[in-house]
Enzyme design. Structure first.
Site, PDB file in Angstrom:
ATOM      1  N   VAL A  92      48.816  35.634  50.272  1.00 50.79           N
ATOM      2  CA  VAL A  92      50.164  35.088  50.052  1.00 50.79           C
ATOM      3  C   VAL A  92      51.215  36.190  49.966  1.00 50.79           C
ATOM      4  O   VAL A  92      52.416  35.899  49.975  1.00 50.79           O
ATOM      5  CB  VAL A  92      50.222  34.200  48.782  1.00 50.79           C
ATOM      6  CG1 VAL A  92      49.404  32.938  48.964  1.00 50.79           C
ATOM      7  CG2 VAL A  92      49.793  34.975  47.531  1.00 50.79           C
ATOM      8  N   TYR A 104      51.114  39.790  34.098  1.00 50.20           N
ATOM      9  CA  TYR A 104      50.853  38.372  34.375  1.00 50.20           C
ATOM     10  C   TYR A 104      51.945  37.482  33.754  1.00 50.20           C
ATOM     11  O   TYR A 104      52.449  36.552  34.390  1.00 50.20           O
ATOM     12  CB  TYR A 104      49.476  38.053  33.794  1.00 50.20           C
ATOM     13  CG  TYR A 104      48.927  36.686  34.057  1.00 50.20           C
ATOM     14  CD1 TYR A 104      48.486  36.311  35.319  1.00 50.20           C
ATOM     15  CD2 TYR A 104      48.796  35.764  33.012  1.00 50.20           C
ATOM     16  CE1 TYR A 104      47.943  35.054  35.536  1.00 50.20           C
ATOM     17  CE2 TYR A 104      48.252  34.519  33.226  1.00 50.20           C
ATOM     18  CZ  TYR A 104      47.824  34.157  34.488  1.00 50.20           C
ATOM     19  OH  TYR A 104      47.283  32.922  34.696  1.00 50.20           O
ATOM     20  N   LYS A 159      54.380  35.061  35.798  1.00 55.51           N
ATOM     21  CA  LYS A 159      54.224  33.621  35.592  1.00 55.51           C
ATOM     22  C   LYS A 159      55.508  32.962  35.105  1.00 55.51           C
ATOM     23  O   LYS A 159      55.763  31.801  35.421  1.00 55.51           O
ATOM     24  CB  LYS A 159      53.076  33.349  34.611  1.00 55.51           C
ATOM     25  CG  LYS A 159      51.696  33.557  35.223  1.00 55.51           C
ATOM     26  CD  LYS A 159      51.531  32.743  36.489  1.00 55.51           C
ATOM     27  CE  LYS A 159      50.120  32.363  36.806  1.00 55.51           C
ATOM     28  NZ  LYS A 159      50.016  31.744  38.147  1.00 55.51           N
ATOM     29  N   SER A 181      37.295  28.485  34.844  1.00 54.63           N
ATOM     30  CA  SER A 181      37.166  28.996  36.214  1.00 54.63           C
ATOM     31  C   SER A 181      36.597  30.403  36.102  1.00 54.63           C
ATOM     32  O   SER A 181      36.425  30.912  34.990  1.00 54.63           O
ATOM     33  CB  SER A 181      38.539  29.040  36.912  1.00 54.63           C
ATOM     34  OG  SER A 181      39.315  30.086  36.335  1.00 54.63           O
TER      35      SER A 181
HETATM   36  P1  NAI Z   1      40.337  31.639  40.436  1.00 50.55           P
HETATM   37  O1  NAI Z   1      40.135  33.109  40.396  1.00 50.55           O
HETATM   38  O2  NAI Z   1      39.144  30.759  40.379  1.00 50.55           O
HETATM   39  O3  NAI Z   1      41.168  31.223  41.715  1.00 50.55           O
HETATM   40  C1  NAI Z   1      42.252  31.980  42.209  1.00 50.55           C
HETATM   41  C2  NAI Z   1      42.132  32.007  43.705  1.00 50.55           C
HETATM   42  O4  NAI Z   1      43.276  32.674  44.253  1.00 50.55           O
HETATM   43  C3  NAI Z   1      40.893  32.778  44.205  1.00 50.55           C
HETATM   44  O5  NAI Z   1      40.133  31.966  45.072  1.00 50.55           O
HETATM   45  C4  NAI Z   1      41.475  33.991  44.918  1.00 50.55           C
HETATM   46  O6  NAI Z   1      40.692  34.424  46.023  1.00 50.55           O
HETATM   47  C5  NAI Z   1      42.827  33.458  45.353  1.00 50.55           C
HETATM   48  N1  NAI Z   1      43.779  34.528  45.615  1.00 50.55           N
HETATM   49  C6  NAI Z   1      44.024  35.610  44.856  1.00 50.55           C
HETATM   50  N2  NAI Z   1      44.940  36.397  45.435  1.00 50.55           N
HETATM   51  C7  NAI Z   1      45.281  35.789  46.611  1.00 50.55           C
HETATM   52  C8  NAI Z   1      46.189  36.114  47.644  1.00 50.55           C
HETATM   53  N3  NAI Z   1      46.911  37.248  47.605  1.00 50.55           N
HETATM   54  N4  NAI Z   1      46.316  35.263  48.678  1.00 50.55           N
HETATM   55  C9  NAI Z   1      45.577  34.125  48.739  1.00 50.55           C
HETATM   56  N5  NAI Z   1      44.674  33.786  47.794  1.00 50.55           N
HETATM   57  C10 NAI Z   1      44.546  34.595  46.727  1.00 50.55           C
HETATM   58  O7  NAI Z   1      41.328  31.286  39.215  1.00 50.55           O
HETATM   59  P2  NAI Z   1      41.888  29.893  38.671  1.00 50.55           P
HETATM   60  O8  NAI Z   1      41.619  29.850  37.212  1.00 50.55           O
HETATM   61  O9  NAI Z   1      41.477  28.775  39.529  1.00 50.55           O
HETATM   62  O10 NAI Z   1      43.466  30.158  38.800  1.00 50.55           O
HETATM   63  C11 NAI Z   1      44.317  29.421  39.655  1.00 50.55           C
HETATM   64  C12 NAI Z   1      45.744  29.639  39.195  1.00 50.55           C
HETATM   65  O11 NAI Z   1      45.929  29.068  37.892  1.00 50.55           O
HETATM   66  C13 NAI Z   1      46.168  31.094  39.079  1.00 50.55           C
HETATM   67  O12 NAI Z   1      47.502  31.227  39.497  1.00 50.55           O
HETATM   68  C14 NAI Z   1      46.043  31.362  37.591  1.00 50.55           C
HETATM   69  O13 NAI Z   1      46.858  32.425  37.178  1.00 50.55           O
HETATM   70  C15 NAI Z   1      46.488  30.034  37.034  1.00 50.55           C
HETATM   71  N6  NAI Z   1      46.085  29.788  35.669  1.00 50.55           N
HETATM   72  C16 NAI Z   1      44.779  29.467  35.396  1.00 50.55           C
HETATM   73  C17 NAI Z   1      44.415  29.178  34.090  1.00 50.55           C
HETATM   74  C18 NAI Z   1      43.057  28.720  33.763  1.00 50.55           C
HETATM   75  O14 NAI Z   1      42.845  28.320  32.589  1.00 50.55           O
HETATM   76  N7  NAI Z   1      42.090  28.744  34.686  1.00 50.55           N
HETATM   77  C19 NAI Z   1      45.367  29.297  32.972  1.00 50.55           C
HETATM   78  C20 NAI Z   1      46.709  29.588  33.388  1.00 50.55           C
HETATM   79  C21 NAI Z   1      47.032  29.834  34.692  1.00 50.55           C
END
Ligand code: NAI
Length: 299
Positions: free
Chosen positions: A74, A165, A169, A199
């Protein structure tokens, strides 16, 4: 009434794992054609592989849905623009963008390098800007669009060791706050999810006993609502483990200290200024200006 995405086209970034995967599967199961974007790296953003996105596409297809994988980062403007062009060439429109991709490089502000700081800001904030900008004119010309930003409690409230972060965010919330105004008359609605889910990003910090309740699908329920025809705009929903809350800003009732107010006056009045008894929700610049300027004596 059941939410349907028949004839809708969605891009979900970071959809190879965790929350993004869950969003993509649910949109597809409700009829959307989905671009499963993921660069496929580690939690700290190193490496890269097409296979996480491809696996999710296989899952969607096995369930009878339609999807295509895209490995762009992205942060790569040209690759994101190409992804958007390919999507419009293939399916004719883009109705939904979920800015979900994210990485972590946790360190205290004393120890974090500017490189690690900027990498995190780049993916979460610049990535959301680049993807939103790439779909914006398409959504405006269609007079239909739904964009969901992904914030975090760490962004809304701060978290030790996550200055990079948190800054990124909360930046995504700022982006939403203005885009919701610019999109409104074109039926482009922009909202934000503040998720809590188990996750690979959070598996080390979630307490046993709670972790099993934090299913990504329960966050997806709020995200899918924010992608629907009847979505609100400019809202932040905090979601986790089956509970949902609306997040807003409040301001205390302003205290007028006069035309000569100095730092000692502010210090002396801090108890009154910080009294939230008569605080009100503020949703726009006008309301904030009114709160500050309404106490000026009338001449
Ligand atoms: P995750 O690590 O399982 O998924 C994140 C995904 O984003 C990964 O598949 C990764 O390959 C992809 N990614 C990273 N950089 C990228 C890039 N430059 N271009 C394209 N894809 C890219 O983590 P999760 O937990 O599913 O997180 C999803 C979103 O939710 C993130 O933005 C995270 O910061 C946010 N978030 C998650 C929380 C949680 O409790 N799991 C809490 C607060 C926010």
């Amino acid at each position: 009434m059941s939410i349907s995405f028949e004839d809708r086209v969605a891009i979900v970034t970071g959809a190879g794992n965790g929350l993004g995967r869950s969003h993509a599967l649910e949109l597809a199961s409700r009829g959307a054609k989905v671009v499963v974007n993921d660069f496929g790296g580690s939690v700290d953003g190193h490496g890269g592989s097409a296979s996480p996105a491809e696996q999710v596409v296989e899952e969607i297809k096995a369930n009878g849905g339609e999807a295509v994988a895209n490995p762009a980062s992205v942060t790569d403007v040209a690759a994101v623009e190409q992804m958007v062009k390919d999507t419009v060439d293939r399916w004719g429109r883009i109705d939904i963008l979920i800015n979900n991709a994210g990485i972590l490089r946790d360190k205290t502000f004393s120890k974090v390098s500017l490189e690690d700081f900027n990498s995190v800001v780049d993916v979460h904030l610049n990535g959301a800007i680049i993807c939103s900008k790439a779909v914006w004119s398409q959504m405006i010309s269609q007079t239909y669009g739904r964009i969901v930003m992904t914030t975090s409690a760490a962004g809304l409230y701060g978290n030790f060791g996550q200055s990079n972060y948190s800054a990124a965010k909360l930046g995504a919330v700022g982006l939403m706050n203005s885009l919701r105004l610019e999109g409104r008359k074109y039926n482009v609605k922009v909202n934000t999810i503040a998720p809590m889910a188990l996750s690979r990003m959070t598996e080390d910090i979630m307490a046993p006993g709670v972790a099993e309740s934090l299913k990504p699908e329960l966050v997806t329920s709020a995200v899918v609502f924010m992608c629907s025809d009847d979505a609100p705009t400019g809202e932040i929903i905090s979601a986790g483990a089956g509970s949902y809350a609306r997040v807003q800003y409040i301001e205390s009732d302003s205290v007028y200290l006069g035309p000569e107010a100095n730092a000692d006056d502010v210090s002396g009045a801090w108890e009154d200024i910080s009294d939230m008894t008569n605080a009100s929700v503020v949703t726009d610049v006008g309301a904030s200006m009114k709160n500050v300027l309404s106490k000026l004596p009338r001449s």
